[in-house]
Design an enzyme around this catalytic site. Structure first.
Site, PDB file in Angstrom:
ATOM      1  N   ALA A  70     -50.805  -9.691  35.877  1.00 52.86           N
ATOM      2  CA  ALA A  70     -49.999 -10.808  36.643  1.00 52.86           C
ATOM      3  C   ALA A  70     -49.675 -10.510  37.955  1.00 52.86           C
ATOM      4  O   ALA A  70     -49.447 -11.240  38.830  1.00 52.86           O
ATOM      5  CB  ALA A  70     -48.901 -11.301  35.910  1.00 52.86           C
ATOM      6  N   ASN A 150     -37.304 -12.383  33.944  1.00 55.42           N
ATOM      7  CA  ASN A 150     -37.607 -11.399  33.177  1.00 55.42           C
ATOM      8  C   ASN A 150     -36.348 -10.266  32.894  1.00 55.42           C
ATOM      9  O   ASN A 150     -36.458  -9.402  32.145  1.00 55.42           O
ATOM     10  CB  ASN A 150     -38.652 -10.430  33.705  1.00 55.42           C
ATOM     11  CG  ASN A 150     -38.301 -10.127  35.481  1.00 55.42           C
ATOM     12  OD1 ASN A 150     -38.109 -11.015  36.047  1.00 55.42           O
ATOM     13  ND2 ASN A 150     -38.491  -8.793  35.524  1.00 55.42           N
ATOM     14  N   SER A 197     -49.790 -12.626  31.786  1.00 49.69           N
ATOM     15  CA  SER A 197     -50.216 -11.194  31.801  1.00 49.69           C
ATOM     16  C   SER A 197     -50.455 -10.951  30.192  1.00 49.69           C
ATOM     17  O   SER A 197     -49.570 -10.877  29.249  1.00 49.69           O
ATOM     18  CB  SER A 197     -49.265 -10.300  32.075  1.00 49.69           C
ATOM     19  OG  SER A 197     -49.481  -9.032  31.930  1.00 49.69           O
ATOM     20  N   GLY A 198     -51.743 -10.138  29.811  1.00 49.87           N
ATOM     21  CA  GLY A 198     -52.178 -10.011  28.565  1.00 49.87           C
ATOM     22  C   GLY A 198     -51.117  -9.120  27.711  1.00 49.87           C
ATOM     23  O   GLY A 198     -50.780  -9.233  26.707  1.00 49.87           O
ATOM     24  N   HIS A 199     -50.578  -8.217  28.634  1.00 46.54           N
ATOM     25  CA  HIS A 199     -49.965  -6.958  27.831  1.00 46.54           C
ATOM     26  C   HIS A 199     -48.410  -7.502  27.469  1.00 46.54           C
ATOM     27  O   HIS A 199     -47.722  -6.713  26.750  1.00 46.54           O
ATOM     28  CB  HIS A 199     -49.819  -5.759  28.458  1.00 46.54           C
ATOM     29  CG  HIS A 199     -48.776  -5.683  29.741  1.00 46.54           C
ATOM     30  ND1 HIS A 199     -47.658  -4.915  29.497  1.00 46.54           N
ATOM     31  CD2 HIS A 199     -49.059  -6.158  30.955  1.00 46.54           C
ATOM     32  CE1 HIS A 199     -47.236  -5.051  30.943  1.00 46.54           C
ATOM     33  NE2 HIS A 199     -48.033  -5.825  31.741  1.00 46.54           N
ATOM     34  N   THR A 235     -66.907  -6.671  38.985  1.00 51.55           N
ATOM     35  CA  THR A 235     -67.565  -7.109  37.759  1.00 51.55           C
ATOM     36  C   THR A 235     -66.301  -7.289  36.744  1.00 51.55           C
ATOM     37  O   THR A 235     -65.295  -6.804  36.528  1.00 51.55           O
ATOM     38  CB  THR A 235     -68.267  -5.608  37.309  1.00 51.55           C
ATOM     39  OG1 THR A 235     -68.942  -5.140  38.321  1.00 51.55           O
ATOM     40  CG2 THR A 235     -69.060  -5.763  35.960  1.00 51.55           C
ATOM     41  N   CYS A 321     -40.445  -1.994  36.094  1.00 53.21           N
ATOM     42  CA  CYS A 321     -40.772  -1.621  37.533  1.00 53.21           C
ATOM     43  C   CYS A 321     -39.479  -1.129  38.402  1.00 53.21           C
ATOM     44  O   CYS A 321     -39.505  -0.238  39.402  1.00 53.21           O
ATOM     45  CB  CYS A 321     -41.750  -2.638  38.002  1.00 53.21           C
ATOM     46  SG  CYS A 321     -41.642  -3.999  37.472  1.00 53.21           S
TER      47      CYS A 321
HETATM   48  N1  PLP Z   1     -44.097 -11.482  36.262  1.00 50.14           N
HETATM   49  C1  PLP Z   1     -43.041 -11.202  35.561  1.00 50.14           C
HETATM   50  C2  PLP Z   1     -42.164 -12.314  35.439  1.00 50.14           C
HETATM   51  C3  PLP Z   1     -43.221 -10.006  34.853  1.00 50.14           C
HETATM   52  O1  PLP Z   1     -42.290  -9.952  33.801  1.00 50.14           O
HETATM   53  C4  PLP Z   1     -44.170  -8.891  35.032  1.00 50.14           C
HETATM   54  C5  PLP Z   1     -44.183  -7.695  34.105  1.00 50.14           C
HETATM   55  O2  PLP Z   1     -43.021  -7.028  34.081  1.00 50.14           O
HETATM   56  C6  PLP Z   1     -44.863  -9.489  35.950  1.00 50.14           C
HETATM   57  C7  PLP Z   1     -45.150 -10.610  36.567  1.00 50.14           C
HETATM   58  C8  PLP Z   1     -46.109  -8.274  36.400  1.00 50.14           C
HETATM   59  O3  PLP Z   1     -47.266  -8.214  35.316  1.00 50.14           O
HETATM   60  P1  PLP Z   1     -48.252  -7.328  35.163  1.00 50.14           P
HETATM   61  O4  PLP Z   1     -47.680  -5.963  34.682  1.00 50.14           O
HETATM   62  O5  PLP Z   1     -49.327  -7.666  34.355  1.00 50.14           O
HETATM   63  O6  PLP Z   1     -48.772  -7.110  36.650  1.00 50.14           O
END
Ligand code: PLP
Length: 379
Positions: A70, A150, A197-199, A235, A321
């Site tokens: 993401a 988040n 975001s997949g994870h 790719t 992060c």
């Molecule tokens: N946006 C939000 C609201 C998120 O919580 C996160 C990840 O913590 C991201 C974007 C970033 O996602 P990615 O880890 O796939 O780069």
């Protein structure tokens, strides 16, 4: 181990891993290759995209670009739109609620000469839509609004925001729905682009999705072989893109049951925590149920995370992060949360796989942590 840090990442679903391995063995081809195998890859890629857009009933309105996460999806959407519209609409509207993968991009664009306006945040952690309306002009080319925050879990008024942005034909609305998927229904009406975001929904790390309503509104930020409609060269990771369909199906189809289950856990945690003098709940009641932000004023968030970790409970301070940076959380500050409450805040975050046992184990260890820190609490 009790894992309650699902807003940082989730455990990949077994069926996703299985599909990923199988697809790597059977269809490892480059969908761009001109031979028969490449063509098969291309068809599979297209099928995966259709299956995904069908889940949201948006196949005829949106194209899907696969990215590395993401962070990349947000970068592509924001820079891609800003650069394209630079000459006709160089104003960007955002808020400090946004994830760094939005906010830092916008700040970088500000350094490049774009005008950035920040929408006020209300005390319950939503963007102030009256203020947004007052900031709109014909020079606004982009508005970004996350779906679910988040840090606090607050659901943002995306529908209202889209009604406002719609009145300005040059303005593009980008929605970061990373924390919303699988927890609340996604809102696509009058949204121009949306990232996932997949994870965060039991898929794989390094998997990003960007839904775009009108590909012509974007300019590429990664140049190369011209894959993904010329907007994201490199790719294509076909096995990963095939595997994410499984995770997304689960997330979308189970949204209602997951929401109900987590709302029940959330309420149970709130009632439990309220019994402890000196501990505060920061997440508003209307927030998405998987995120519960609480504070122990007088104790540092990192100390609490370590104390819980000692008892095998994994939680986090703010976002994964930001938690290693020594800055106070901007989201909580924007909501006017007291400085000591911001410093002593932790985030408990659940997923569709969180169980009643996890919640009970958390409560049992909470008592131990509380005993350890209660003398320090500013009641
Ligand atoms: N946006 C939000 C609201 C998120 O919580 C996160 C990840 O913590 C991201 C974007 C970033 O996602 P990615 O880890 O796939 O780069």
């Amino acid at each position: 181990m009790i894992y309650l840090d699902n807003a940082a990442t989730t455990k990949p679903n077994h069926s996703v891993l299985e599909t990923y391995i199988k697809a790597n063995e059977a269809v490892y081809f480059n969908p761009n290759s001109p031979h028969k195998a490449g063509l098969q890859g291309e068809q599979l890629l297209q099928r995966a995209k259709n299956q995904i857009t069908e889940l949201f009933d948006i196949t005829s309105e949106f194209d899907l670009i696969f990215t590395s996460g993401a962070t990349e999806s947000n970068n592509l959407a924001i820079k891609g739109i800003a650069y394209k519209k630079k000459d006709v609409a160089d104003e960007i509207i955002t808020s400090v609620l946004e994830h760094p993968s939005v906010l830092e991009v916008v700040r970088a664009l500000e350094d490049e000469g774009f005008t950035v306006k920040y929408v006020n945040v209300t005390e319950d952690g939503q963007i102030d839509t009256d203020h947004l309306q007052s900031l709109m002009t014909d020079r606004v080319g982009l508005v970004t609004c996350m779906h679910v925050n988040n840090i606090m879990g607050q659901v943002q008024p995306v529908e209202k925001v889209s009604e406002i942005v719609q009145q300005y034909p040059k303005a593009h609305l980008h929605v970061d729905a990373v924390q919303a998927i699988g927890k609340v229904p996604l809102y696509f009406d009058h949204v121009d682009s949306l990232s996932l975001s997949g994870h965060k929904f039991h898929g794989l790390k390094g998997q990003g999705l960007l839904f775009v309503r009108n590909l012509h509104q974007l300019t590429p930020i990664i140049h190369g072989g011209g894959q993904e409609y010329g907007l994201r060269s490199g790719t294509v990771n076909l096995p990963m893109n095939v595997a994410v369909v499984k995770a997304l199906k689960h997330a979308v189809q189970d949204t209602e049951t997951t929401n109900e289950k987590l709302a029940y856990f959330n309420q149970s945690l709130r009632e439990f925590i309220q019994q402890y003098p000196g501990v505060y709940i920061n997440s508003p009641k209307e927030a998405a149920p998987h995120i519960l932000n609480i504070s122990f004023p007088g104790v540092k968030g990192e100390v609490l995370v370590n104390a819980f970790s000692k008892y095998d409970i994994m939680i986090s301070t703010t976002s994964a992060c930001a938690s290693k940076k020594a800055t106070l959380n901007e989201v909580l500050l924007a909501m006017n949360v007291d400085k000591t409450r911001v410093e002593g805040s932790i985030r408990i975050s659940m997923s569709s796989e969180t169980s009643e046992e996890d919640i009970e184990a958390f409560k049992a260890q909470f008592e131990n942590v509380y005993e350890e820190v209660k003398e320090l609490l500013q009641k």
